[in-house]
Each structure stands twice: as C-alpha cells, then as structure tokens.
Write an enzyme that holds these catalytic residues in place. Structure first.
Site, PDB file in Angstrom:
ATOM      1  N   SER A 251      36.604  38.862  34.425  1.00 20.06           N
ATOM      2  CA  SER A 251      37.310  39.323  35.625  1.00 20.06           C
ATOM      3  C   SER A 251      38.413  40.327  35.251  1.00 20.06           C
ATOM      4  CB  SER A 251      37.899  38.092  36.336  1.00 20.06           C
ATOM      5  OG  SER A 251      38.873  38.454  37.260  1.00 20.06           O
TER       6      SER A 251
ATOM      7  N   LYS B  14      38.130  44.913  35.422  1.00 21.94           N
ATOM      8  CA  LYS B  14      39.079  45.769  36.154  1.00 21.94           C
ATOM      9  C   LYS B  14      39.770  46.751  35.209  1.00 21.94           C
ATOM     10  CE  LYS B  14      40.694  42.074  37.961  1.00 21.94           C
ATOM     11  NZ  LYS B  14      41.080  40.856  38.628  1.00 21.94           N
TER      12      LYS B  14
ATOM     13  N   ASP C 236      34.103  41.483  41.516  1.00 22.02           N
ATOM     14  CA  ASP C 236      35.156  40.577  41.036  1.00 22.02           C
ATOM     15  C   ASP C 236      35.956  40.018  42.203  1.00 22.02           C
ATOM     16  OD1 ASP C 236      36.937  39.331  39.024  1.00 22.02           O
ATOM     17  OD2 ASP C 236      38.387  40.626  40.018  1.00 22.02           O
TER      18      ASP C 236
HETATM   19  N1  URA Z   1      43.498  37.378  36.667  1.00 19.37           N
HETATM   20  C1  URA Z   1      42.340  37.979  37.018  1.00 19.37           C
HETATM   21  O1  URA Z   1      42.328  39.184  37.329  1.00 19.37           O
HETATM   22  N2  URA Z   1      41.209  37.259  37.037  1.00 19.37           N
HETATM   23  C2  URA Z   1      41.171  35.939  36.697  1.00 19.37           C
HETATM   24  O2  URA Z   1      40.108  35.347  36.710  1.00 19.37           O
HETATM   25  C3  URA Z   1      42.386  35.310  36.334  1.00 19.37           C
HETATM   26  C4  URA Z   1      43.544  36.073  36.313  1.00 19.37           C
END
Ligand code: URA
Length: 442
Positions: free
Chosen positions: A183, A187, A161
């Site tokens: 994304s 996480k 990412d």
């Molecule tokens: N925050 C993120 O972690 N990823 C994105 O793509 C946009 C906002």
C-alpha cells in the site's frame, strides 16, 4: 481464472502467481470482484502471508491500477520521505524546508489524516489561504523555482489502494506486513520519486506495535523500492509517546516553525536531523550521515530554512503573518490545564489514546466528510521520564466546544501513568534498514 480458486489457494498457504494477483487487483478495482470475496482473500493473506515476490507483484498491480506521475519536469534527484503514520508527527512540515534549504528538490505529495493520526495537508491548511491544490505544471514549476512544493494525492494515483485500504479498515486486515508495504510503496512509486526515505513508526501510536515487526515492515518496503531500482532506506523510529510536545493541526505547524527557529524539543529535532540527513545522502548532496546532520543544523542556525518555509507558504497562498505570529494558529476559545494528582514520574503517555483525545476535540476526522477544527489540540508540558509534583501542569488542552472536553479528558487520563519509579523514555531512533541490511541502535 476464478476468484474462488485464488481464495482457496491462499487459504491453503500456497503462493499466488503474478497473473492471479493482477486478476484480483484489477477485478476489484473495476468492480468485477465483490467485497465479500476480496474480504475473504484479505483475511487469507493476513493469516498465511505473502512472500517477497508476491508482495512485489501486489505492489506493481496496485501501481498499474492508476496513473504514474512524471516528475521529469523537475531538475535534480527527487527524494521523497514517507511516514507510516504517528501522533504529533510534524516532521514532513519542518523537513521539507530543511532539505529544500540545502538545495535538494522536495516534490511532496501528501495525504489527509483519517483516525487518530493526522495528515500534513490538514495541518498546513491551518494557515489561512494555504492550498495544496496545484496542477502538475505549477507543482513542478514551483519546485524548480524554490526547491519545494506540496500537492495533494490525486484520486487517480493507485486507486486500487484506496478501495483496498477502505475494505481492510473494516475487515481487521490493516496490520499485515505485505499489505502495508504494498500500500505504501505503490503510492510512493507512482508518485515518481527517484529515491525514498521511509519513517517506520513503532509503539503504541503506530500500526506496528512491536519493534521486530517494524524492522520486518521496513525490510519489505526497502526490498520493494530497491527491487525496482529506486534507492530506498527505512528508519525505524519511536511512537510510544507523541513526537515533540504538540498534537493537533495549527499547534503542530507552530512547533514545526519553532524547530526552524532553533527552539524544538530534542526528540523532534533529533528525528528531523536524522531523516533530513538521509534525504541529503540519497540526493548525493553529502557523503556521510554526520555531514548531513551538520548541514541540516546549519540551515536552522543561519535562518535559511525559515526563509524557505515562508516563501513556500506564500507561493501556496498562505498568509505569512501567521509564520511571524504562529501562536495565532492555535488560539482557541478555552484552554484547560490538566495537573498531576500526585507526585511521581511519568511512566506512560500512550500515543494512540492521546491521538484519540485530539480527535475528540475536533482535530481529526473519523469519516472523510468531517470538517476539522484546525485550532484545537494539546501541548504536553511533560514527557515520559519527567518528574512531576502534585499540581504541576502535564498538558494544556486547547478547545472550542465545551461539550467535547469531558470525553477528551477521559482519554488523556487513560493515556497517562504516574509512578514512584523512574522510567526513561525510549530512544527516538531504533535503527535503519538499507539494501545492505539492518542496523539496530536501541
Ligand atoms: N499507510 C498506508 O498508506 N497504507 C497502509 O496500509 C498503512 C499505512
């Protein structure tokens, strides 16, 4: 398998298989796929989109690129909260204490800010001595002892990412629903939370400028979370103007502390009550939203949340006399009072431009290596819908370097529209997306 065939396929609007998605994510992460081919594929995804199965497969491939944090050392249901990024958004700081004071474990991994939106760690580092650099054992141990801990995201968490995000940032492919959803959720899922509350921002200071798009992003993320058995809800909230009255680092911590002392602006308090209540609901502490809001208010009124916050800051090395005297957190060399040039109603306070104004003063970073000035920032005295008379102060600007003020003032002036006609501020909560569907509130 060849990268060019995958690019052709997506360019022609076809659906990619799980194997193809794994191929390009792992290939890019391990530097077998070059930037130019990944850029072409990202642009094809941007234009042709991805369906639900492709988005889930993309999320899983990104998770598999790194470590998955095991939070099983921590007792109880762990509920994480994540915001898609906004200006003046200090909710994580206040919410952590509000939820932990309700005996729900808060095991939060946060990031740093880049661009016009700030990061929670940068803000808390405004308190001298505070550190988010904890081993996983200390992190877990602290949550078990005091219900709250805040750590930094390690480089091994969803590393694909980081690379993809950096490439998206320079190829105009950030604002695509599947790419943002995968994304964020990669996480969150790799961070080991059991349940997830998402704050999806919409408005001038958010990635999703349009409300319908924000609901669609919320739905995509709720589908991913629930698809892997983690109860996930998304609250769609307003980012047309900054949240609360302050923008910066130390000054935002000051405002979060004010909230814990029962002295917060209404928009910030409403958002914290709402998000906090959903966190208590998902943690099975309360059974209705109303009950949750009552519990959140209660720990503000009885001082318990402030006590928890002090203990948390102390455990992570912060000097706690700053909590008793939080105004020291934004004590700068100079203060500029920007006043109204005519009578009128505040029609616009463009959140993104105000975020850039704080960035110009030194509150944020455009590059990872930039040192930030934790003390500079802005304190709005008026918000959208307020009436001002010529000469009334609209914002106080706290700064340390004279040369930065002119540029900051230009940005603030551009963000502001004064008008003879009244315009009400938008509601702070636009709606909620759960696995049962969406509910619109504005
Ligand atoms: N925050 C993120 O972690 N990823 C994105 O793509 C946009 C906002």
């Amino acid at each position: 398998m060849k990268m060019i065939d995958i690019i052709y396929k997506k360019r022609n609007g076809e659906i990619l298989t799980k194997e193809e998605i794994n191929y390009f994510i792992h290939g890019y992460n391990e530097e077998r796929v070059p930037d130019y081919q990944m850029s072409a594929l990202l642009m094809a995804i941007y234009y042709k989109g991805m369906n639900k199965t492709e988005t889930v497969n993309l999320t899983n491939a990104i998770i598999d690129s790194g470590d998955i944090i095991d939070l099983s050392l921590i007792n109880g249901l762990k509920v994480d909260k994540h915001s898609t990024g906004g200006v003046g958004d200090k909710t994580t700081i206040a919410l952590g204490a509000l939820v932990a004071a309700n005996n729900v474990p808060v095991a939060k991994l946060s990031g740093r800010g880049l661009g016009h939106t700030g990061g929670t760690i940068d803000k808390l580092e405004a308190i001298p001595g505070f550190s988010a650099d904890l081993s996983i054992e200390k992190f877990a141990d602290q949550v078990n002892k005091i219900n709250i801990s805040l750590g930094g995201q390690t480089k091994d968490l969803a590393p694909a990412d980081k690379k993809l995000y950096a490439l998206r940032d320079v190829t105009a492919t950030i604002d695509n629903i599947s790419l943002i959803a995968s994304s964020v959720m990669s996480k969150k899922l790799a961070s080991g939370a059991d349940r997830i509350v998402l704050d999806v921002k919409t408005g001038s200071g958010a990635f999703m400028k349009d409300i319908d798009e924000a609901f669609a992003l919320g739905k995509a993320m709720v589908d991913i979370g629930n698809g892997v058995g983690k109860d996930t809800v998304a609250i769609i909230t307003d980012m047309e103007q900054p949240l609360g009255n302050t923008i910066g680092n130390g000054i935002e911590v000051w405002e979060a502390i004010q909230l814990l002392k029962g002295k917060a602006p209404e928009d910030l308090l409403e958002l914290c009550r709402y998000l906090g209540s959903y966190m208590l609901l998902l943690a099975e502490k309360v059974s209705t939203l109303e009950e949750g809001m009552k519990e959140i208010q209660e720990v503000i009124d009885n001082g318990k949340a402030l006590e928890v916050f002090k203990t948390f800051i102390k455990c992570q090395g912060g000097e706690i006399h700053y909590i008793d005297k939080p105004e020291l957190l934004y004590k700068t060399k100079y203060v500029y009072e920007y006043t109204a040039i005519k009578d009128g109603y505040i029609h616009q306070l463009d959140a993104e431009l105000i975020g850039k104004c704080a960035l110009t003063l030194g509150a944020g970073r455009l590059e990872k290596s930039t040192e930030i000035d934790h003390k500079v920032g802005l304190e709005l005295q008026k918000k959208i819908g307020n009436y001002v008379k010529k000469g009334d102060i609209i914002v106080k600007i706290y700064y340390n370097e004279k040369r930065k003020l002119d540029e900051a003032l230009k940005l603030f002036e551009k963000s502001l529209v004064l008008s003879d006609e009244f315009k009400a501020a938008r509601k702070i909560i636009h709606g909620v997306v759960t696995k049962e569907g969406e509910k619109r509130l504005s």
